[in-house]
Design an enzyme around this catalytic site. Structure first.
Site, PDB file in Angstrom:
ATOM      1  N   CYS A  99       0.833  -1.208   0.000  1.00 22.92           N
ATOM      2  CA  CYS A  99       0.000   0.000   0.000  1.00 22.92           C
ATOM      3  C   CYS A  99       0.867   1.258   0.000  1.00 22.92           C
ATOM      4  O   CYS A  99       1.487   1.559  -1.013  1.00 22.92           O
ATOM      5  CB  CYS A  99      -0.990  -0.041   1.161  1.00 22.92           C
ATOM      6  SG  CYS A  99      -2.464   0.907   0.796  1.00 22.92           S
ATOM      7  N   HIS A 158      -3.714  -5.077   0.566  1.00 20.18           N
ATOM      8  CA  HIS A 158      -3.144  -5.614   1.810  1.00 20.18           C
ATOM      9  C   HIS A 158      -3.265  -7.133   1.843  1.00 20.18           C
ATOM     10  O   HIS A 158      -4.265  -7.653   2.356  1.00 20.18           O
ATOM     11  CB  HIS A 158      -3.874  -5.033   3.019  1.00 20.18           C
ATOM     12  CG  HIS A 158      -3.609  -3.580   3.238  1.00 20.18           C
ATOM     13  ND1 HIS A 158      -2.567  -3.125   3.998  1.00 20.18           N
ATOM     14  CD2 HIS A 158      -4.238  -2.480   2.761  1.00 20.18           C
ATOM     15  CE1 HIS A 158      -2.559  -1.798   4.007  1.00 20.18           C
ATOM     16  NE2 HIS A 158      -3.567  -1.388   3.265  1.00 20.18           N
ATOM     17  N   GLU A 175      -1.863  -9.139   3.740  1.00 23.59           N
ATOM     18  CA  GLU A 175      -1.767  -9.681   5.109  1.00 23.59           C
ATOM     19  C   GLU A 175      -3.129 -10.040   5.698  1.00 23.59           C
ATOM     20  O   GLU A 175      -3.215 -10.918   6.549  1.00 23.59           O
ATOM     21  CB  GLU A 175      -1.017  -8.718   6.030  1.00 23.59           C
ATOM     22  CG  GLU A 175      -1.700  -7.388   6.335  1.00 23.59           C
ATOM     23  CD  GLU A 175      -1.372  -6.285   5.338  1.00 23.59           C
ATOM     24  OE1 GLU A 175      -1.039  -6.592   4.181  1.00 23.59           O
ATOM     25  OE2 GLU A 175      -1.472  -5.089   5.738  1.00 23.59           O
TER      26      GLU A 175
HETATM   27  N1  GLN Z   1      -1.910   6.776   2.662  1.00 29.74           N
HETATM   28  C1  GLN Z   1      -2.024   6.031   1.459  1.00 29.74           C
HETATM   29  C2  GLN Z   1      -3.349   6.249   0.764  1.00 29.74           C
HETATM   30  O1  GLN Z   1      -4.281   6.722   1.354  1.00 29.74           O
HETATM   31  C3  GLN Z   1      -1.762   4.562   1.699  1.00 29.74           C
HETATM   32  C4  GLN Z   1      -2.767   3.932   2.599  1.00 29.74           C
HETATM   33  C5  GLN Z   1      -2.289   2.615   3.183  1.00 29.74           C
HETATM   34  O2  GLN Z   1      -1.119   2.318   3.145  1.00 29.74           O
HETATM   35  N2  GLN Z   1      -3.181   1.833   3.724  1.00 29.74           N
HETATM   36  O3  GLN Z   1      -3.496   5.951  -0.389  1.00 29.74           O
END
Ligand code: GLN
Length: 537
Positions: free
Chosen positions: A384, A510, A512
């Site tokens: 992410c 994600h 995970e």
């Molecule tokens: N801050 C980033 C976004 O909003 C990544 C979010 C995250 O890593 N969950 O796109």
């Protein structure tokens, strides 16, 4: 094996928080599933926030995202990891949500002018939400957050008291999780906190059938008898829940204490004998690991182990797939000010991971860390925000876009390689603007992503606002980056990699959240394998 009546297990906690109530609930689920029962879970959170999405990970631990895009309590992660259930928006609710619904109903005039009160209106709303989940399951496990005695928890406790009365004896039981501390000065364990906490429950009309005692040692029969006597619980239903070195030992430990037997007895159920071979194998794998890898997580919430719960577990599962114990080291990104500092801190790591995150703090340090892994061929996994920062790093140091950045982190960067998509620009307020939940990703033929997953399409969970900016696709591809995962319409970049690097993989989602001890996620299995390969090189 479906009994007509859904049975209920209400789990409360006493004495202190962090007793592992969620893990106990998840382990109970695992044990009941192993007996062929169809189960589900619901977590009731007494705080007034509508969901944990906007709460700080420092305070509340990880936000767990369900397939349908709900931002929920991290205990739902335990439930999914320990069992085969799929959690959704309906499986976690808070006081904030309950009151929101009650107030909306009041505004619509649904209470016909009556005075709206905690009993019955709030408690009815709580019961309604629990009952709605009781379809097509043999046993619904209801975990109540917080500690008995908290003011916030009272409406929930009252609701489960009523529900137990309504569904009748033998169809619902209460399990109370407490602490039985060993007091060094006295040289013995103390049952008084347990007695008091059960007394508190009984004052509001709840008599537990089973007490789960969290301790650091086995409880003697005498101690169990004492708890039994003072708490009005059968002695065989006083269960020792000892500290374990791996949380995955918990189902077997509780089974040996007779917990699942007591539960089915108390609920009047006939089930198959538990089949626990898979769990025995998990515990054996954890204990017999012959390899060891050091993986550095470069992040912001490094002091709070709860903030990266699913990630930690997914790495443990990745280790299991490789007979390896994974030593996780948290590295504070703010200390990584330049390449010499990164060298100092990251040298000796077998692999580096940059996880998700929000906000600017620490991001330049993470970019430095990513640069180091790229230039020194250290296996790298970016998740992410980790993928977004890897994109910025590559744009800056490989493609010559010196001022590359993300519009989340810099005001009007010259090259916004990470940016909001047009549809998101006009949305205001926190919590409602993110891409949340499961989306499909199509994997490129012959890519690392494809070989890791061994298929050409996957579905994974998202939680972010910003995206890879398509304007820069060509530029980055020319520089040597491969866009190895795209949304089915090709419009969103979901995975990137660097083919000239031994193992450099990033995903916008994600992975995970989807990893389990019985089924390690392919990305984490491959990442740990790459760490082992790197170690041997
Ligand atoms: N801050 C980033 C976004 O909003 C990544 C979010 C995250 O890593 N969950 O796109």
């Amino acid at each position: 094996m479906r009994s007509k009546q859904t049975k209920y297990i209400f789990i409360t906690g006493g004495v202190v928080s962090s007793l592992g109530k969620g893990l106990s609930a998840a382990s109970i689920g695992a044990l009941l599933e192993s007996r062929g029962l169809n189960i589900s879970f619901v977590k009731l959170d007494p705080y007034i926030n509508v969901d944990p999405g906007t709460m700080s990970p420092f305070q509340h631990g990880e936000v767990y995202v369900t397939h349908d895009g709900a931002e929920t309590d991290l205990d739902l992660g335990h439930y999914e990891r320990f069992t085969s259930v799929h959690m959704s928006r309906a499986n976690n609710f808070t006081t904030g949500q309950i009151y929101e619904t009650v107030i909306q109903k009041e505004r619509r005039g649904e209470y016909l002018g009556r005075t709206v009160q905690v009993i019955p209106h709030v408690t009815d709303e709580i019961k309604g939400k629990i009952l709605a989940l009781a379809k097509n399951v043999d046993v619904l496990i209801v975990e109540i957050g917080g500690t008995v005695g908290d003011i916030e928890g009272l409406p929930f406790l009252e609701a489960i008291r009523q529900l137990k009365l309504e569904v009748g004896g033998g169809n619902a039981i209460n399990i109370h999780v407490t602490l039985v501390p060993f007091i060094v000065a006295a040289g013995e364990v103390k049952t008084k906190p347990t007695q008091h906490s059960v007394k508190e429950l009984r004052e509001i009309g709840i008599q537990p059938e089973i007490i789960l005692c969290r301790t650091d040692r086995d409880l003697t029969l005498d101690i169990k008898k004492k708890i039994s006597l003072f708490c009005n619980v059968k002695v065989e239903s006083v269960i020792t829940c000892r500290d374990v070195s791996s949380i995955y030992e918990l189902p077997l430990l509780l089974h040996r204490e007779g917990l699942d037997e007591r539960i089915v007895e108390a609920l009047n159920m006939w089930t198959a004998e538990p089949v626990l071979g898979a769990w025995e194998k998990v515990v054996h794998t954890v204990k017999s690991a012959t390899n060891r890898v050091r993986i550095g997580i470069v992040g912001k919430y490094v002091d709070s182990a709860e903030s990266y719960k699913s990630l930690n577990e997914a790495l443990v599962h990745g280790g299991m797939a490789n007979q390896a114990k994974v030593d996780i080291e948290y590295i504070d990104a703010e200390g990584l000010t330049d390449q010499p500092a990164v060298h100092d801190r990251l040298e000796g790591m077998d692999a580096i991971l940059v996880p998700g995150g929000f906000g600017k703090r620490g991001t330049e340090g993470k970019i430095e860390a990513i640069r180091y892994t790229r230039e020194h061929s250290v296996p790298f996994l970016g998740i992410c925000l980790g993928m977004q920062l890897a994109t910025i790093e590559f744009a800056r140091h490989v493609c010559g876009l010196v001022d590359a950045g993300s519009t989340e982190l810099t005001d009007q960067p010259q090259h916004p390689v990470i940016d909001l998509m047009n549809e998101q620009r006009n949305v205001s307020g926190l919590g409602g603007t993110m891409r949340l939940g499961a989306y499909t990703c199509v994997l490129a033929n012959g890519s690392l992503a494809g070989s890791v997953y061994q298929c050409d399409q996957v579905t994974e969970r998202h939680r972010h606002r910003y995206e890879f900016n398509n304007t820069y696709r060509e530029h980055l591809e020319t520089g040597g980056m491969r866009l190895s995962g795209l949304s089915p319409d090709g419009k969103l970049v979901e995975m990137i990699e660097i083919p000239s690097h031994p193992w450099f993989l990033c995903c916008q989602f994600h992975p995970e959240y989807g990893s389990k001890p019985l089924k390690p996620h392919p990305i984490f299995a491959a990442f740990v394998r790459a760490a082992l390969d790197h170690q041997r090189r």
